[in-house]
Design an enzyme around this catalytic site. Structure first.
Site, PDB file in Angstrom:
ATOM      1  N   CYS A  77       3.256  10.736   9.911  1.00  0.00           N
ATOM      2  CA  CYS A  77       3.259  10.114   8.585  1.00  0.00           C
ATOM      3  C   CYS A  77       2.440   8.825   8.603  1.00  0.00           C
ATOM      4  O   CYS A  77       2.644   7.971   9.468  1.00  0.00           O
ATOM      5  CB  CYS A  77       4.689   9.815   8.148  1.00  0.00           C
ATOM      6  SG  CYS A  77       4.775   9.042   6.518  1.00  0.00           S
ATOM      7  N   CYS A 136       6.920  10.334  -8.154  1.00  0.00           N
ATOM      8  CA  CYS A 136       7.330  10.099  -6.767  1.00  0.00           C
ATOM      9  C   CYS A 136       7.369   8.593  -6.557  1.00  0.00           C
ATOM     10  O   CYS A 136       6.358   7.910  -6.691  1.00  0.00           O
ATOM     11  CB  CYS A 136       6.305  10.763  -5.846  1.00  0.00           C
ATOM     12  SG  CYS A 136       6.602  10.451  -4.100  1.00  0.00           S
ATOM     13  N   CYS A 162       7.972   8.190  12.005  1.00  0.00           N
ATOM     14  CA  CYS A 162       7.664   9.620  12.180  1.00  0.00           C
ATOM     15  C   CYS A 162       6.191   9.756  12.577  1.00  0.00           C
ATOM     16  O   CYS A 162       5.319   9.111  11.994  1.00  0.00           O
ATOM     17  CB  CYS A 162       7.950  10.399  10.899  1.00  0.00           C
ATOM     18  SG  CYS A 162       9.683  10.267  10.404  1.00  0.00           S
ATOM     19  N   GLU A 205       3.376   2.099  -3.336  1.00  0.00           N
ATOM     20  CA  GLU A 205       2.717   3.068  -4.211  1.00  0.00           C
ATOM     21  C   GLU A 205       3.699   3.986  -4.932  1.00  0.00           C
ATOM     22  O   GLU A 205       4.782   4.266  -4.432  1.00  0.00           O
ATOM     23  CB  GLU A 205       1.726   3.891  -3.381  1.00  0.00           C
ATOM     24  CG  GLU A 205       0.632   2.996  -2.814  1.00  0.00           C
ATOM     25  CD  GLU A 205      -0.472   3.730  -2.073  1.00  0.00           C
ATOM     26  OE1 GLU A 205      -1.633   3.334  -2.222  1.00  0.00           O
ATOM     27  OE2 GLU A 205      -0.187   4.691  -1.332  1.00  0.00           O
ATOM     28  N   CYS A 258       7.724   1.500   6.244  1.00  0.00           N
ATOM     29  CA  CYS A 258       8.858   2.304   6.702  1.00  0.00           C
ATOM     30  C   CYS A 258       9.047   2.072   8.191  1.00  0.00           C
ATOM     31  O   CYS A 258       8.073   1.904   8.928  1.00  0.00           O
ATOM     32  CB  CYS A 258       8.582   3.790   6.456  1.00  0.00           C
ATOM     33  SG  CYS A 258      10.017   4.855   6.749  1.00  0.00           S
ATOM     34  N   CYS A 310       1.763  13.909   0.094  1.00  0.00           N
ATOM     35  CA  CYS A 310       2.876  13.533   0.975  1.00  0.00           C
ATOM     36  C   CYS A 310       2.360  12.931   2.273  1.00  0.00           C
ATOM     37  O   CYS A 310       1.493  13.486   2.920  1.00  0.00           O
ATOM     38  CB  CYS A 310       3.696  14.757   1.376  1.00  0.00           C
ATOM     39  SG  CYS A 310       4.359  15.670   0.011  1.00  0.00           S
TER      40      CYS A 310
HETATM   41  N1  SAH Z   1      11.660   8.750   4.401  1.00  0.00           N
HETATM   42  C1  SAH Z   1      11.980   9.859   3.542  1.00  0.00           C
HETATM   43  C2  SAH Z   1      11.135   9.840   2.307  1.00  0.00           C
HETATM   44  C3  SAH Z   1       9.665  10.167   2.531  1.00  0.00           C
HETATM   45  S1  SAH Z   1       9.435  11.681   1.780  1.00  0.00           S
HETATM   46  C4  SAH Z   1      11.897  11.141   4.315  1.00  0.00           C
HETATM   47  O1  SAH Z   1      11.475  11.105   5.475  1.00  0.00           O
HETATM   48  O2  SAH Z   1      12.306  12.190   3.825  1.00  0.00           O
HETATM   49  C5  SAH Z   1       7.942  12.197   2.179  1.00  0.00           C
HETATM   50  C6  SAH Z   1       7.907  13.617   2.741  1.00  0.00           C
HETATM   51  O3  SAH Z   1       6.568  13.850   3.167  1.00  0.00           O
HETATM   52  C7  SAH Z   1       8.804  13.749   3.948  1.00  0.00           C
HETATM   53  O4  SAH Z   1       9.340  15.024   4.068  1.00  0.00           O
HETATM   54  C8  SAH Z   1       7.813  13.499   5.032  1.00  0.00           C
HETATM   55  O5  SAH Z   1       8.252  14.013   6.253  1.00  0.00           O
HETATM   56  C9  SAH Z   1       6.582  14.213   4.517  1.00  0.00           C
HETATM   57  N2  SAH Z   1       5.362  13.765   5.159  1.00  0.00           N
HETATM   58  C10 SAH Z   1       5.147  12.623   5.818  1.00  0.00           C
HETATM   59  N3  SAH Z   1       3.888  12.560   6.286  1.00  0.00           N
HETATM   60  C11 SAH Z   1       3.287  13.701   5.917  1.00  0.00           C
HETATM   61  C12 SAH Z   1       1.969  14.209   6.080  1.00  0.00           C
HETATM   62  N4  SAH Z   1       1.040  13.514   6.720  1.00  0.00           N
HETATM   63  N5  SAH Z   1       1.692  15.409   5.552  1.00  0.00           N
HETATM   64  C13 SAH Z   1       2.634  16.087   4.852  1.00  0.00           C
HETATM   65  N6  SAH Z   1       3.890  15.649   4.668  1.00  0.00           N
HETATM   66  C14 SAH Z   1       4.216  14.476   5.195  1.00  0.00           C
END
Ligand code: SAH
Length: 372
Positions: free
Chosen positions: A121, A107, A118, A94, A114, A341
């Site tokens: 996420c 974005c 985490c 996406e 991935c 995000c």
């Molecule tokens: N893998 C990279 C790029 C992803 S960026 C990274 O981890 O930085 C996406 C951002 O959104 C990251 O800071 C991630 O931690 C955050 N994110 C992931 N899941 C989320 C959620 N459910 N709510 C808000 N932010 C989230």
């Protein structure tokens, strides 16, 4: 019988020059071509009117400009647009466009799924399938320009690019670097390095490599002020704890003459949002080139985390500010179409047997670093 055509999208300018030279062409032809592709957003060779006819014929015979295909497009009530693009028959990734009064941010994704795992996420829940190629990464910007009706000479509709979509960009280093070069090339997409941000969950060795290769803005997903909690939220922390991560950040800023690192911090109710945690965060970052960006947690099906209330998020920000560190709150956009995000899921068939949350983390890092 059709011959396999070379996709010119995703070749850096030196690579395109080499390709043209190999076919007996002149280097300036490659520059003209590069300009047509990226400055004018042209994908049809016949429309590139100042290229010699025989060169165009050669391009038509041997090359193509192959963009990712759009599977779906969703428009949110706030103007945010999310596209799902095709990776292959069964898989999708996406990209999201976020319009604001003074800028437009795209974005983009770097992987299908991935492997970082985490816990908060939704992309992580999909697992990891494969790396995107340079053409698929750059193709997102090319395609978004087309979709948004960008014409040569227009003011920029896309002023900023963030590598914050699906995937861990530093786990796809070898494809992300050429894509960055094309995005920054002044004969290409010509983004300024401060308007192109790479976000990482903290792959420390690749952060040092990144400092040798480029100077784009850096964002780091921190999410916790101590190792015990961060290891639960962001499993790569077990291998590269906070002290190591921060050292890599300050090194990057020193090397690149950058302004500051943006530390992303997702606000999870009762998990990482207390005043004491805000103070601890400020102590970690104070005196360093750092700013904090607080992201209200975006829920997704199956998660047990909850978003901190706005009151708690604002109080957290105020504590961080009081602790001497710049802090802002990220406005949630496009949440009615799951474009916020951490809500990007695409369509992913998980190919990893072990992800980073599991014990054998080394195996996955190698798999994630491999070419598609
Ligand atoms: N893998 C990279 C790029 C992803 S960026 C990274 O981890 O930085 C996406 C951002 O959104 C990251 O800071 C991630 O931690 C955050 N994110 C992931 N899941 C989320 C959620 N459910 N709510 C808000 N932010 C989230």
């Amino acid at each position: 019988m059709s011959v396999e055509r070379v996709n010119l999208l995703g070749l850096t300018r030196p690579q395109l020059e080499a390709w043209v030279l190999e076919r007996g062409g002149k280097a300036f032809r490659a520059r003209q071509l590069f300009h047509w592709l990226y400055k004018r957003g042209e994908s049809q060779f016949d429309a590139m009117t100042d290229l010699a006819k025989d060169f165009r014929a050669q391009l038509n015979a041997e090359a193509e400009v192959r963009l990712p295909e759009i599977v779906t497009r969703q428009d949110a009530s706030d103007g945010t647009i999310k596209w799902m693009l095709k990776a292959d028959q069964a898989q999708g990734f996406e990209m999201v466009y976020i319009p604001e009064t003074d800028r437009g941010t795209l974005c983009i994704s770097s992987q299908v799924g991935c492997a970082m795992d985490c816990s908060f996420c939704s992309t992580a829940q999909q697992g990891f399938n494969r790396n995107l190629s340079p053409a698929e990464i750059v193709g997102q910007v090319f395609l978004a320009h087309k979709e948004l009706g960008f014409k040569a000479g227009d003011n920029r509709i896309i002023s900023n690019i963030v590598m914050m979509g699906m995937g861990e960009p530093l786990a796809n280093f070898r494809n992300v670097i050429p894509a960055i070069r094309i995005l920054l090339d002044d004969l290409g997409l010509d983004f300024s390095r401060r308007r192109l941000t790479l976000s990482t969950s903290g792959l420390v060795p690749q952060m040092y490599k990144l400092a040798e290769e480029t100077n784009v803005a850096l964002a780091v997903s921190l999410h916790a002020p101590d190792d015990e909690l961060r290891s639960q939220l962001v499993p790569v922390n077990r291998r590269h704890p906070i002290a190591e991560l921060l050292a890599a950040c300050w090194h990057y800023i020193d090397e690149q003459n950058g302004r500051s690192v943006t530390f992303e911090y997702v606000m999870l109710e009762g998990v990482n949002d207390s005043p004491a945690q805000a103070r601890a965060l400020a102590r970690l970052l104070k005196g360093h080139p750092a700013k904090v960006n607080l992201i209200p947690f975006n829920p997704f099906p199956g998660t047990s985390y909850r978003r901190s209330s706005m009151q708690v998020i604002e109080a957290f920000r105020d504590q961080v500010l009081k602790g001497g560190v710049m802090a802002t709150i990220r406005r949630t956009r496009g949440d009615d179409i799951d474009a916020a995000c951490g809500q990007l899921v695409g369509r992913v068939i998980d190919r990893t047997t072990v992800r980073l949350g599991a014990k054998r983390i080394g195996v996955v890092a190698e798999a994630a670093g491999a070419q598609p």
